[in-house]
Design an enzyme around this catalytic site. Structure first.
Site, PDB file in Angstrom:
ATOM      1  N   LYS A 160       0.980  -1.202  -0.054  1.00 57.06           N
ATOM      2  CA  LYS A 160       0.032   0.137   0.150  1.00 57.06           C
ATOM      3  C   LYS A 160       1.006   1.251  -0.026  1.00 57.06           C
ATOM      4  O   LYS A 160       1.030   1.723   1.178  1.00 57.06           O
ATOM      5  CB  LYS A 160      -0.756   0.061   1.205  1.00 57.06           C
ATOM      6  CG  LYS A 160      -2.141  -0.933   1.083  1.00 57.06           C
ATOM      7  CD  LYS A 160      -3.047  -0.957   2.140  1.00 57.06           C
ATOM      8  CE  LYS A 160      -3.875   0.367   2.250  1.00 57.06           C
ATOM      9  NZ  LYS A 160      -4.869   0.116   1.142  1.00 57.06           N
TER      10      LYS A 160
HETATM   11  N1  PMP Z   1      -7.052  -3.337  -3.133  1.00 56.40           N
HETATM   12  C1  PMP Z   1      -6.725  -2.321  -2.994  1.00 56.40           C
HETATM   13  C2  PMP Z   1      -5.967  -1.432  -4.178  1.00 56.40           C
HETATM   14  C3  PMP Z   1      -6.976  -1.366  -1.730  1.00 56.40           C
HETATM   15  O1  PMP Z   1      -6.754  -0.291  -1.539  1.00 56.40           O
HETATM   16  C4  PMP Z   1      -7.587  -2.277  -0.714  1.00 56.40           C
HETATM   17  C5  PMP Z   1      -7.872  -1.544   0.652  1.00 56.40           C
HETATM   18  N2  PMP Z   1      -6.909  -1.774   1.496  1.00 56.40           N
HETATM   19  C6  PMP Z   1      -8.149  -3.370  -0.957  1.00 56.40           C
HETATM   20  C7  PMP Z   1      -7.818  -4.073  -2.308  1.00 56.40           C
HETATM   21  C8  PMP Z   1      -8.658  -4.233   0.215  1.00 56.40           C
HETATM   22  O2  PMP Z   1      -7.735  -4.517   1.079  1.00 56.40           O
HETATM   23  P1  PMP Z   1      -8.204  -4.812   2.613  1.00 56.40           P
HETATM   24  O3  PMP Z   1      -9.445  -5.941   2.527  1.00 56.40           O
HETATM   25  O4  PMP Z   1      -6.893  -5.210   3.229  1.00 56.40           O
HETATM   26  O5  PMP Z   1      -8.586  -3.449   3.144  1.00 56.40           O
END
Ligand code: PMP
Length: 307
Positions: A160
């Protein structure tokens, strides 16, 4: 912007209005930072942070990818997260840890961040239903973005990283300007990747399918939670690449994410998915997920860190 809760910045709690950064902050100019999004839920035993340790592991892994050294231990940041939640307002349901290359002390500007100090902050704020309450219940309407998802050769997609998100931001704006809730991103091969901030699942003949990491997606923690819950309910989950038209012809489609939780998708590019309403398996998973995160299913108690 006033708010009487506190923000953790570089080791101490500061007042909301004092959580400022210098204009020469490297991360602000070039996107050199990493972040997390973590939900806070109200459980019968009080506020709890959902899968805190797993989010922090991903936070440190994201930092590693961009050579960013976080000058706090994971234990310190987990404790700091709890401190922030304790100092938050009742409606605050979302935590945002952020670490980034700060400003050079001598005012030097340039891409090389080796002389920049790492800055770290943790904020609690209100998120609510990310795409809206109605969408969470009845389904969101999404479009396929005209923008392509960057590939694994050009972006570090399983991290991220702040700078990566401009692609998602523009795709989201495109959807919103056209009157839709969210955008679906395809990769350079035309395969389904994910939403701008969510992973995607389809249901076809009772089986769940979701794109693999090689499609260029973030390894979502909600994706993992939903997969575990679905497996425990007896569903098969298959990770494989899928096409845009497969989505149109699925029985059900839903997106998962910390902010989006489990959001049913009712229309894609103006084509109805199934009957154009939230599907029954989606609803079943939503109900089970809600029990797990709100501390009402002892099977998933280990996912909750009480503050
Ligand atoms: N894909 C992207 C590009 C994201 O930013 C997120 C949010 N964090 C997710 C998928 C989903 O991840 P998570 O379930 O860990 O929030």
């Amino acid at each position: 912007m006033t708010n009487n809760s506190k923000i953790w910045m570089d080791g101490k709690l500061v007042n909301w209005e004092d959580a400022n950064v210098h204009i020469l902050t490297h991360g602000l100019h070039y996107g050199g930072g990493v972040f997390e999004g973590i939900r806070i839920y109200n459980t019968p035993k009080g506020k709890a942070i959902f899968r805190l340790q797993d989010h922090m592991v991903r936070f440190y892994n994201s930092a590693k990818v961009i050579w960013l050294n976080i000058p706090f231990s994971m234990e310190e940041l987990c404790e700091a997260s709890k401190t922030v939640v304790r100092a938050s307002r009742p409606e605050d349901d979302y935590l945002r840890p952020l670490a980034y290359y700060g400003a050079n002390p001598e005012g030097k500007i340039g891409l090389n961040p080796t002389k920049m100090p790492t800055r770290v902050s943790i904020v609690a704020t209100h998120m609510g239903a990310y795409m809206g309450k109605e969408q969470l219940e009845s389904g969101a309407k999404i479009i396929t973005s005209t923008w392509e998802k960057p590939g694994n050769r050009s972006a570090m997609l399983n991290a991220k990283i702040c700078g990566n998100y401009i692609n998602s931001v523009v795709a989201k704006l495109e959807a919103v300007h056209r009157g839709f809730d969210e955008a679906l991103m395809l990769n350079a091969d035309g395969e389904v990747a994910e939403g701008t901030g969510e992973n995607i699942f389809i249901v076809k003949k009772g089986v769940l399918y979701t794109p693999p990491l090689s499609a260029g997606i973030l390894e979502g923690i909600t994706r993992d939670s939903v997969s575990i819950i679905a497996k425990n309910k007896g569903y098969d989950i298959v990770e494989r690449s899928m096409t845009r038209s497969e989505l149109y012809l699925a029985d059900e489609v839903f997106m998962t994410g910390t902010a989006a939780e489990i959001t049913p998708i009712s229309y894609i590019d103006d084509i109805s998915i199934g009957s154009g309403k939230a599907g029954s398996i989606t609803k079943e998973l939503q109900k089970a997920f809600s029990a797990a995160v709100n501390g009402k299913d002892p099977m998933y108690a280990a996912w909750l860190d009480l503050v």
